[in-house]
Design a protein around this motif. Sequence first.
Motif, PDB file in Angstrom:
ATOM      1  N   VAL A 255       9.082   3.653  -5.362  1.00 37.74           N
ATOM      2  CA  VAL A 255      10.167   4.610  -5.606  1.00 37.74           C
ATOM      3  C   VAL A 255      10.694   5.146  -4.278  1.00 37.74           C
ATOM      4  O   VAL A 255      11.918   5.267  -4.083  1.00 37.74           O
ATOM      5  CB  VAL A 255       9.679   5.762  -6.501  1.00 37.74           C
ATOM      6  CG1 VAL A 255      10.713   6.871  -6.570  1.00 37.74           C
ATOM      7  CG2 VAL A 255       9.375   5.237  -7.907  1.00 37.74           C
TER       8      VAL A 255
ATOM      9  N   TYR B 192       7.364  11.307  -4.489  1.00 33.99           N
ATOM     10  CA  TYR B 192       8.312  10.229  -4.737  1.00 33.99           C
ATOM     11  C   TYR B 192       9.447  10.179  -3.714  1.00 33.99           C
ATOM     12  O   TYR B 192      10.241   9.236  -3.731  1.00 33.99           O
ATOM     13  CB  TYR B 192       8.877  10.353  -6.151  1.00 33.99           C
ATOM     14  CG  TYR B 192       7.815  10.136  -7.211  1.00 33.99           C
ATOM     15  CD1 TYR B 192       7.455   8.848  -7.601  1.00 33.99           C
ATOM     16  CD2 TYR B 192       7.138  11.205  -7.780  1.00 33.99           C
ATOM     17  CE1 TYR B 192       6.472   8.633  -8.548  1.00 33.99           C
ATOM     18  CE2 TYR B 192       6.150  11.004  -8.725  1.00 33.99           C
ATOM     19  CZ  TYR B 192       5.816   9.717  -9.101  1.00 33.99           C
ATOM     20  OH  TYR B 192       4.828   9.515 -10.032  1.00 33.99           O
TER      21      TYR B 192
ATOM     22  N   VAL C 290       4.495   4.771  -6.495  1.00 38.11           N
ATOM     23  CA  VAL C 290       5.029   5.886  -5.701  1.00 38.11           C
ATOM     24  C   VAL C 290       5.735   5.361  -4.451  1.00 38.11           C
ATOM     25  O   VAL C 290       6.840   5.801  -4.106  1.00 38.11           O
ATOM     26  CB  VAL C 290       3.901   6.866  -5.325  1.00 38.11           C
ATOM     27  CG1 VAL C 290       4.364   7.853  -4.261  1.00 38.11           C
ATOM     28  CG2 VAL C 290       3.417   7.627  -6.559  1.00 38.11           C
TER      29      VAL C 290
END
Length: 524
Positions: free
Chosen positions: A175, A39, A172
């Motif tokens: 983020v 992340y 992912v």
Amino acid sequence: MRTINRLLTSPWRRSAAAALLGALPVLAFPAPSLWWFAYVALVPWILLARSAPTGRRAAYDGWCGGFGFLVAVHHWLLPSLHVFIFLIAALLGLLWAPWGLLVRRLLGGVPSPRRAAAALLVLPSAWLAVELVRSWQGLGGPWGMLGASQWQVEPALRLASVGGVWLLSFLVVAVNAAVAVLVAVRTARVPAVASLVATAAVASAAWGWAPRPEVDGRVRIAVVQPGVVAGTDSGDRRFDEEERLTRRLAGQDVDLVVWGESSVGSDLAGRPALARRLAALSRATGADVLVNVDARRSDRPGIYKSAVLVGPDGPTGGRYDKMRLVPFGEYIPARSLLGWATSVGRAAGEDRRRGTAQTVLDVGHGLRVGPLICFETAFPDMSRHLAEDGADVLLGQSSTSSFQHSWAPGQHASLAALRAAETGRPMVHATLTGVTAVYGPDGRRLGPWLGTGARAARVYDVPLAHGSTPYGRYGDWPALGALLVLAALAVTEGVRALRPRRPRPAPRVPRARTAHDSPVRPSR
């Protein structure tokens, strides 16, 4: 800071830095399995491309970062491909050049909140488009998809049942983009925070709303892993070891026995003695034996890798021929041009032949299984089609004998968790050598892995579930959505480029006063 700026002014040093930063996400995959690192792993790469002085330099940053990413997630292929891995990574790394350009276009300089908000949607979409293109089997297949790093996170597995590994990759990257905006763009922190809140809300909604597989039965499946067997007669010695381990299963009330990839090195029709020994094992265990034959066929030309089902009376006729082959490992693309690869690595000396259709096998006891062979477990569409065709259990037969001491066995075994969660079907990942693992219909692991050093026969109680997941019904909808976002961006940019620009009015310049000018006094 000055030292860093001076370092990045050199094109070669900047390219090396981009390649190194692009390789960082590999730490989120097995063996390190730092899933949480995924992340933030792209943030340094995004910040580098954002700071590029020109669009061309940003494209180079994307290209070099893609090169580093591909070399990192495929580094275990070095003993087989040697220099080819760098050539392939350089070619496929070009797919990330537009992504680097978009990073600078949307986040470069001092972006407005509106432009930063667009980046939080466009950058994950562009990444997904790259994964979609490189997932084609001719380009190496979907190995190292960023979302696959979340295979052991239960909320992520729930998301996989909604949108597959594609949805995980999208979130992912979203983020990472939001964190990069928070770090570097003070004027756009509101949309970044809003994006993070939306991501958390989506994950929470999937956790509460997505239907959970309901267990409606159980089967006992045994997996036989003989480990590495070396020597000139390794094929016969391996068969002997598999036979010895399988006989231990007698009396354990198993429903199916599974051997790994290339577990039988001769065509059963050409060596009927092997078929008789397998039939004897089926009678001794009270279950069919699913083996994997890697040999030249006696009924047609060429070498095939095939899942073959053997019952108490011999081969039952249930057979699946592998359809998607490993480039260079099982065939050489454009062999007339690239055939010299066999002289510098362990490339295939002869191309394997492809099967024509996926097959669901009836193994008795009312159980239907969907076989996949090695590389094919990486393809989400193949397991989804098997579930649609009525498979109760997904079976992956694999062997990583060439890569025992690398990260490859763990990465390969982890893919089965995603395939199980996506389809709502349990999956058995059985290996000749490598890591054997079994997952329930929700993607959670059933018992410990059999590691690369194991030599054993193990029985698993596998829960069965039926019905369809949202991903099973709607397929790769996140990838389609990403393409629509990029199409909308292209249309917007095209309209903006074609829109006629109105000439700005010339600024009024006040006339300078001279000595002849006299102020006008009002009359009394």
